[in-house]
Design an enzyme around this catalytic site. Sequence first.
Site, PDB file in Angstrom:
ATOM      1  N   LYS A 173      50.181  46.911  68.230  1.00  0.00           N
ATOM      2  CA  LYS A 173      49.859  46.435  66.749  1.00  0.00           C
ATOM      3  C   LYS A 173      48.946  45.644  66.464  1.00  0.00           C
ATOM      4  CE  LYS A 173      51.855  46.105  62.201  1.00  0.00           C
ATOM      5  NZ  LYS A 173      53.079  46.095  61.268  1.00  0.00           N
TER       6      LYS A 173
ATOM      7  N   LYS B 280      48.321  50.975  66.975  1.00  0.00           N
ATOM      8  CA  LYS B 280      48.225  50.797  65.261  1.00  0.00           C
ATOM      9  C   LYS B 280      47.100  49.934  65.089  1.00  0.00           C
ATOM     10  CE  LYS B 280      50.922  49.990  61.159  1.00  0.00           C
ATOM     11  NZ  LYS B 280      51.746  49.420  60.621  1.00  0.00           N
TER      12      LYS B 280
HETATM   13  C1  PBG Z   1      54.739  46.055  58.545  1.00  0.00           C
HETATM   14  C2  PBG Z   1      53.950  47.207  58.688  1.00  0.00           C
HETATM   15  C3  PBG Z   1      52.523  47.275  57.884  1.00  0.00           C
HETATM   16  C4  PBG Z   1      52.335  48.753  58.106  1.00  0.00           C
HETATM   17  C5  PBG Z   1      53.152  49.523  58.538  1.00  0.00           C
HETATM   18  N1  PBG Z   1      54.464  48.526  58.916  1.00  0.00           N
HETATM   19  C6  PBG Z   1      51.876  46.392  57.582  1.00  0.00           C
HETATM   20  C7  PBG Z   1      51.545  45.111  58.135  1.00  0.00           C
HETATM   21  O1  PBG Z   1      51.984  44.932  59.134  1.00  0.00           O
HETATM   22  O2  PBG Z   1      50.849  44.232  57.684  1.00  0.00           O
HETATM   23  C8  PBG Z   1      50.746  49.066  57.572  1.00  0.00           C
HETATM   24  C9  PBG Z   1      50.741  50.639  57.653  1.00  0.00           C
HETATM   25  C10 PBG Z   1      49.461  50.925  56.972  1.00  0.00           C
HETATM   26  O3  PBG Z   1      48.686  50.325  56.751  1.00  0.00           O
HETATM   27  O4  PBG Z   1      49.315  52.287  56.589  1.00  0.00           O
HETATM   28  N2  PBG Z   1      56.014  46.299  58.247  1.00  0.00           N
END
Ligand code: PBG
Length: 322
Positions: A194, A246
């Site tokens: 991520k 991601k």
């Molecule tokens: C954190 C989380 C995020 C997203 C999913 N889980 C945001 C981040 O890490 O700042 C982003 C998902 C998206 O942008 O569609 N719990």
Amino acid sequence: MITRPRRLRTTPVMRAMVAETSVEPRQLILPLFVVEGLSQPRPIRAMPGVLQHTLDSLRKSAVEAADAGLAGVMIFGIPAHKDARGSAAVDPEGILNVALGAVREEVGDDCLVISDICLDEFTDHGHCGVLASSGAVDNDATVEIYAQIAVLHAQAGAHVVAPSGMMDGQVGAIRSALDAAGAIDTAILAYGAKYASAFYGPFREAVASSLVGDRKTYQLDPANVREALREVALDVAEGADLIMVKPALGYLDVLRAVREAVDVPVAAYNVSGEYAMIEAAAANGWINRDAAVAEALTSIRRAGADVVLTYWALEWAHRRRS
Ligand code: PBG
């Protein structure tokens, strides 16, 4: 000329026959947001067509997802009160725990109930973990909380838990806690790779995030792919059942590398900013929306995703049926 590749592109049926990649509803997961105390579903400005749900409208959307043949729904909860420790996340009566129970009751095993394990929706500072006195995110204290949350989610009815906080050791700690609680069949979808991405922008509105600053001390640097493979290998060793990459579209090379490096199923999250860009361009008449959505989802599958998380999941399933 002996070889004319264009022969295989002459008609729609010919093209469909030789298509190497498809996007099936059974491979899609729909992310859903539920807000504590909301009386009516509320549109998210930066994500046209996506709503913040009430418990009631969340149940209905989950049923629609199951009826459409989607793999599952990924549920994010937004509490009425945030605090420094994200206490609402470890309250069995907290919004996400209640929502998971409600949705599981509604859909049974017709679609997977997947929970987001993170603290950023619950903390008033917006970080994915609790803070040490230095102000830094305290990895080990956070992981202990994630383990507690995982058990609550499993007990509420989640088939799959998805830790998204990028803390070291989170998958192993969650696996041990689930097993100790007897939740041996609860699967872990690990956000292995991520990235600290600007493409989460609209999501921050969706979860009413209060984050100031960034997540660069825990999420990956967009410049790196070897580091992603290292993270992914650790997650698999710690017991991840599925691995996630991601965002998706800017990271198709990472997705391909991860697909080749592991033998667990790989998921990719087509994130809020990727969704918003296509929707915004289409709203301006600058792009053919339906074709762009199809191309985006197909590209993510082609790059190696077995599973795709996308805000277009329901629409795609309905399109496939018509
Ligand atoms: C954190 C989380 C995020 C997203 C999913 N889980 C945001 C981040 O890490 O700042 C982003 C998902 C998206 O942008 O569609 N719990």
